[in-house]
Design an enzyme around this catalytic site. Sequence first.
Site, PDB file in Angstrom:
ATOM      1  CB  SER A 173      -1.273  -0.741   4.849  1.00  0.00           C
ATOM      2  OG  SER A 173       0.113  -0.990   4.795  1.00  0.00           O
ATOM      3  CG  ASP A 300       0.987  -7.272   9.624  1.00  0.00           C
ATOM      4  OD1 ASP A 300       1.809  -7.364   8.697  1.00  0.00           O
ATOM      5  OD2 ASP A 300       0.120  -6.380   9.691  1.00  0.00           O
ATOM      6  CG  HIS A 328      -0.176  -5.728   6.233  1.00  0.00           C
ATOM      7  ND1 HIS A 328       0.034  -5.027   7.395  1.00  0.00           N
ATOM      8  CD2 HIS A 328      -0.200  -4.810   5.235  1.00  0.00           C
ATOM      9  CE1 HIS A 328       0.147  -3.732   7.116  1.00  0.00           C
ATOM     10  NE2 HIS A 328      -0.009  -3.576   5.817  1.00  0.00           N
TER      11      HIS A 328
END
Length: 349
Positions: A173, A300, A328
Site C-alpha cells: 500500500s 481489492d 488489499h
Amino acid sequence: MGNVFDCMPKKELRGGIGSRSKRGPKSKSQRKVTASEEELLHRQALAMAIQQHQLSQRFEGSLSRRIGSTSSRRRDLPDLITNGKQNPIFLENLETRKIILVHGEGFGAWCWYKTVSLLEEVGVFPVSLDLRGSGIDYTDPNNITTLADYSKPLTDYLDNLPEDEKVILVGHSCGGASISYAMESYPKKISKAVFVSATMVLDGQKPFDVLSEELAYADVFLKESQFLIYGNGKDKPATGLMFDKQQMKGLYFNQCPHKDIALASVSMKPIPLAPMMEKLSLTPENYGSVRRFFVQTLDDHMLSPDIQEKLVRDNPPHGIYKIKGSDHCPFLSKPQSLHKILLEIAQLP
C-alpha cells in the site's frame, strides 16, 4: 531503528481478555487504556494469531493445491518448498536471503506475521519493521511531517547494512512510497523491490494522488472526510487519517479471516497524513536502477484492479503478478500465494 517483528512468548498469554468477564461495569475513566496496556493487548492478539496460524500449517495440503496466483511473466519453479517431505528444503543460490517487509498506512510489523513464518521455514531471513508512529512505535503521528521521518526505521536499517550486502524490499500500500524513497537513497543495497498493491509513484507524484482516485478527489476528501484528524487544531491542516472499524473492514479486509480482522482492529493506528502528501523525487540513476515487481490483488476494495493497472501502465515494472481472490492485504487473505510470488522473485537471477 524501528521495532522489528517479535513474537511474544506463550506464557505471556496468561490472564488475557477473558479474565475480566466476571467484573462489573466500568466507568468511562476506568475504561481508558494506557499505551502499555494497548501494547500488551496487541501482543496477546498477535501471539494467539501466530499460534493458530502455525497450528493450521501442520494440517494443510501441499502448496501447489492452494496457490491461486498468476503472473504475467511466469517462470516454472522447481518444487523447492516441501518436495513432498515433512521438512522444508532450503532455497539455494539466492543473491540475498534478506527480505525487508514494509507495511502500509495504519499497519505495523505485526501484519506480516504469516509471511514471516512462511519465509523462515524455507531459510529466508525476513525483517519486518515498524515505521514511525506505527505498530508498537509510539511516536505521535501528528508530529510526523515528512516521508523521510516516517521512513526513518527503514533507512536506518539500510544505512547500517554492510556495503557488500543487499536486500529485497517489499512494500504494501502506501509502504510503496517508503520503499521508493529508500530505492532513491540506497540503490546499491537493494537487489529488487516488490510493490504489493502499493503506491508505485512517478517522479514528482504524491502517494495520496494514487489513493485519492479511489477515495475522492483530494481537495474534496480533505475538506469533507469525517476520518481526518486535526492534531494541531481545526484551523490548521489535517495531520492524520483514521478509518472506523467498519470502513477498514470494507476497504482492507473484505476477504480476510475473522481472526485477522480482530487482530487488525486492535492493532491499526492513525495514519500520518503529511508523508502521504509529499512529492517524491525519483531519478533514473538511483530509483530506476532497481528492478521493480508489482503484485496485483484482484478483489481489492482499497486500490481497485483498474487503478493498479493504471499504475503499472504509467510506471512499467520488470514483472507483474496477480493474486485471484485477494483483498488489499494478501499477507492475511492469501498468504501462500504471496509467499510463492516472493520466492519466485527472490530466485530470479
